[in-house]
Design a protein around this motif. Structure first.
Motif, PDB file in Angstrom:
ATOM      1  N   CYS A 170       0.835  -1.002   0.124  1.00 50.47           N
ATOM      2  CA  CYS A 170      -0.095   0.052  -0.008  1.00 50.47           C
ATOM      3  C   CYS A 170       0.973   1.053  -0.074  1.00 50.47           C
ATOM      4  O   CYS A 170       1.879   1.196   0.574  1.00 50.47           O
ATOM      5  CB  CYS A 170      -0.849   0.059   1.280  1.00 50.47           C
ATOM      6  N   VAL A 184      -4.427  11.451  -4.157  1.00 49.59           N
ATOM      7  CA  VAL A 184      -5.844  11.188  -3.687  1.00 49.59           C
ATOM      8  C   VAL A 184      -6.664  12.216  -4.503  1.00 49.59           C
ATOM      9  O   VAL A 184      -6.270  13.100  -4.646  1.00 49.59           O
ATOM     10  CB  VAL A 184      -5.881  11.558  -2.261  1.00 49.59           C
ATOM     11  N   SER A 185      -7.793  11.376  -5.092  1.00 48.64           N
ATOM     12  CA  SER A 185      -8.634  11.953  -5.690  1.00 48.64           C
ATOM     13  C   SER A 185      -9.332  13.009  -5.232  1.00 48.64           C
ATOM     14  O   SER A 185      -9.986  13.971  -5.796  1.00 48.64           O
ATOM     15  CB  SER A 185      -9.826  10.836  -6.096  1.00 48.64           C
ATOM     16  N   SER A 186      -9.740  13.198  -3.710  1.00 44.85           N
ATOM     17  CA  SER A 186     -10.543  14.259  -3.235  1.00 44.85           C
ATOM     18  C   SER A 186      -9.355  15.538  -2.955  1.00 44.85           C
ATOM     19  O   SER A 186      -8.165  15.090  -2.458  1.00 44.85           O
ATOM     20  CB  SER A 186     -10.911  14.145  -1.792  1.00 44.85           C
ATOM     21  N   THR A 196      -3.829   7.187   2.148  1.00 50.15           N
ATOM     22  CA  THR A 196      -3.728   6.149   0.995  1.00 50.15           C
ATOM     23  C   THR A 196      -3.638   6.546  -0.268  1.00 50.15           C
ATOM     24  O   THR A 196      -4.599   7.285  -0.775  1.00 50.15           O
ATOM     25  CB  THR A 196      -4.542   5.076   1.218  1.00 50.15           C
ATOM     26  N   ASP A 198      -4.750   6.813  -4.107  1.00 49.13           N
ATOM     27  CA  ASP A 198      -5.688   6.071  -4.584  1.00 49.13           C
ATOM     28  C   ASP A 198      -5.420   5.163  -5.918  1.00 49.13           C
ATOM     29  O   ASP A 198      -4.462   5.550  -6.628  1.00 49.13           O
ATOM     30  CB  ASP A 198      -6.699   7.022  -5.054  1.00 49.13           C
ATOM     31  N   GLY A 199      -6.091   4.370  -6.345  1.00 53.90           N
ATOM     32  CA  GLY A 199      -5.958   3.849  -7.765  1.00 53.90           C
ATOM     33  C   GLY A 199      -4.877   2.600  -7.694  1.00 53.90           C
ATOM     34  O   GLY A 199      -4.301   2.222  -8.783  1.00 53.90           O
ATOM     35  N   ASN A 201      -5.111   0.013  -5.707  1.00 58.99           N
ATOM     36  CA  ASN A 201      -5.747  -1.312  -4.905  1.00 58.99           C
ATOM     37  C   ASN A 201      -5.515  -2.398  -5.957  1.00 58.99           C
ATOM     38  O   ASN A 201      -5.858  -2.195  -7.039  1.00 58.99           O
ATOM     39  CB  ASN A 201      -7.160  -1.068  -4.708  1.00 58.99           C
ATOM     40  N   VAL A 239      -4.384  11.500  -9.452  1.00 63.67           N
ATOM     41  CA  VAL A 239      -4.484   9.964  -9.026  1.00 63.67           C
ATOM     42  C   VAL A 239      -3.453   9.366 -10.117  1.00 63.67           C
ATOM     43  O   VAL A 239      -3.151   9.859 -11.072  1.00 63.67           O
ATOM     44  CB  VAL A 239      -5.948   9.052  -9.178  1.00 63.67           C
TER      45      VAL A 239
END
Lengths: 419, 80
Positions: A170, A184-186, A196, A198-199, A201, A239
């Motif tokens: 991670c 991070v998308s936000s 964490t 994103d994308g 996973n 991201v």
């Protein structure tokens, strides 16, 4: 019949470029246009050097840490230059296995997988839950339950590759996020604790890299992912987006506005800004060789998870990888990127530099930028006797550690005694 | 040619230098003083090299002499 060791290995540590904060570790506070020895480090058996904006940190094979250059001191934004490497006393008894240096902060991984940070913290880049700067290395408690395996520092952000008990990876990030460098998308201007990325996973990551306001990750499958500030005039990437499609990659290095990647099959490739020649492709020949990023939908691509994600499917302007023609037919074994310059070493022990040179960071004796790789005259030992060469770049400076066979009588004596 | 464009909110105030600063790729700091901002200057220079950046700011924010320095310093990164 046991191995009889007839030769002893020794290190030569050399540095050049911007040096007014002591970041060259050679006892002086001056720029150096040619490689000079940072001799005090020769005996320390350095495993890695991390170079930041104007400081550097060295880790030895047995886990000790030395720092030099601009060192954080008590008081707001207070830094004291150190012209010679000093042991990081606060870490006595703690073994360090990996280190990363940002503009003015440092992150370290201990042998039991903990992350320590210190230095400038105004943007949350220490991950300690505050925006305060810290002089002594402090444990990032938010990562205490996982094991850190890689770390990278950008200008004002930090990436940590962690693994849980099952070995699943991670990527966590903290610090400045305005340009998307936290992945991070936000929208996140600042994260003072790890978030964490994103994308990623389901994607097993093996290395992270960061510089300036951008970030990258290399997966175990050899895929290259990038996020953060857009290359050239492209929009920022909030991201991770896969770049360099169609090839598998083994190593990466990021500058402030460019990147380098070594292909599994051989060959050194570069992307991003070529303003100072840092791509090494030559001014007249950019993009004359096939670009892996243009090869979309390669049959048999073993990363369907990535390809099914439309976020990573689109082309990324400025991130088309271009092969550096100079290295065709040469085996590159190590790469590094400064803010606006680049360096590589080959299996023959030779060192090459290119890009921005205003402070002598190419080590060629002048301040002339170069847009193709230049062979550097560095080292007392002939390159054939080198068993390894490691290269590291800070913003405006460069280090090499040349390990070579020492064919001295002393070495032979040692061989006789221990053989 | 400007190395980069940087918003004033992303610069850091330095008491020592009495200037807003931003990292220069050479390892030193791009700098612009309050006085320069008051006169509408938008170039922050690095004392160690030839590079400079263009500072993005609202000149009105710097027109009046500050009551105290602290109140004039934009809250970095939190300004959207």
């Amino acid at each position: 019949m046991g191995d009889v060791r007839t030769l002893e290995e020794a290190d030569e540590v050399w540095s050049w470029g911007a040096g007014t904060s002591g970041q060259l570790g050679n006892g002086k506070l001056d720029d150096e246009l040619l490689p000079k020895r940072a001799q005090q480090l020769d005996e320390e058996q350095l495993k890695q050097i991390a170079c930041g904006g104007s400081h550097a940190v060295g880790v030895t094979d047995d886990g000790r840490v030395f720092t030099w250059g601009s060192n954080p001191a008590e008081g707001p934004n207070t830094f004291i230059p150190a012209a010679l490497p000093q042991p990081l006393e606060a870490l006595s008894g703690i073994k360090i296995v990996k280190v990363a240096a940002g503009w003015a902060h440092t992150a370290l991984i201990t042998d039991d997988g903990k992350v320590l940070t210190y230095g400038e913290g105004q943007y949350g880049q220490l991950g300690l839950g505050t925006r305060s700067s810290v002089v002594a290395p402090s444990v990032v408690e938010a990562l205490a339950s996982v094991r850190a395996v890689d770390v990278a520092c950008g200008l004002r952000h930090t990436l940590v590759l962690v693994e849980d008990a099952s070995g699943t990876s991670c990527v966590r990030a903290f610090g400045a996020g305005k340009r998307g460098q936290l992945g991070v998308s936000s929208p996140t201007l600042v994260a003072t604790r790890p978030v964490t990325v994103d994308g990623l996973n389901g994607v097993q990551v093996r290395a992270v890299s960061a510089a300036g306001d951008h970030s990258a990750a290399l997966t175990v499958n050899g895929d290259l992912m990038a996020w953060g500030r857009g290359y050239l005039d492209a929009p920022d990437m909030h991201v991770p987006i896969r770049i360099g499609r169609g090839k598998k990659w083994s190593h990466m290095a990021l500058g402030w506005s460019h990147g380098l990647a070594l292909a599994d099959e051989g060959g050194l490739w570069a992307w991003g800004s070529n303003r100072y020649g840092q791509l090494g492709t030559g001014a007249s020949a950019p993009g004359t060789l096939p670009s892996p990023s243009a090869q979309l939908g390669v049959p048999g691509d073993p990363s369907p998870g990535l390809n099914n994600n439309h976020k990573v499917e689109r082309e990324v302007k400025g991130a088309e990888l271009k092969q550096i023609p100079f290295f065709v037919g040469r085996k590159v074994t190590g790469i590094a990127a400064g803010a606006e310059h680049s360096a590589a070493v080959t299996d023959s022990g030779e060192v090459f530099t290119w890009g921005w040179a205003e402070h002598g960071q190419l080590g060629l004796g002048d301040t002339q930028d170069r847009d193709t790789p230049q062979l550097l005259a560095v080292g007392l030992s002939p390159s054939q006797t080198r068993t390894s060469a490691q290269v590291y770049c800070g913003s405006g400076f460069t280090f090499v550690v040349l390990r070579h066979r020492q064919e001295s009588e002393e070495a032979a004596d040692v061989a006789v005694r221990t053989g | 040619m400007s190395y980069d464009e940087v918003e004033i909110e992303d610069m850091q105030w330095s008491d020592d230098l009495s200037a807003f600063t931003y990292p220069c790729p050479c390892g030193d700091l791009f700098q612009i003083t309050l006085d320069e901002l008051k006169t509408g200057e938008e170039i922050a220079r690095c004392p160690s090299c030839s590079l400079y950046i263009t500072v993005i700011y609202n000149p009105e924010d710097f027109e009046e002499p500050p009551a105290t320095e602290d109140t004039r310093i934009p809250q970095q990164v939190e300004v959207s």
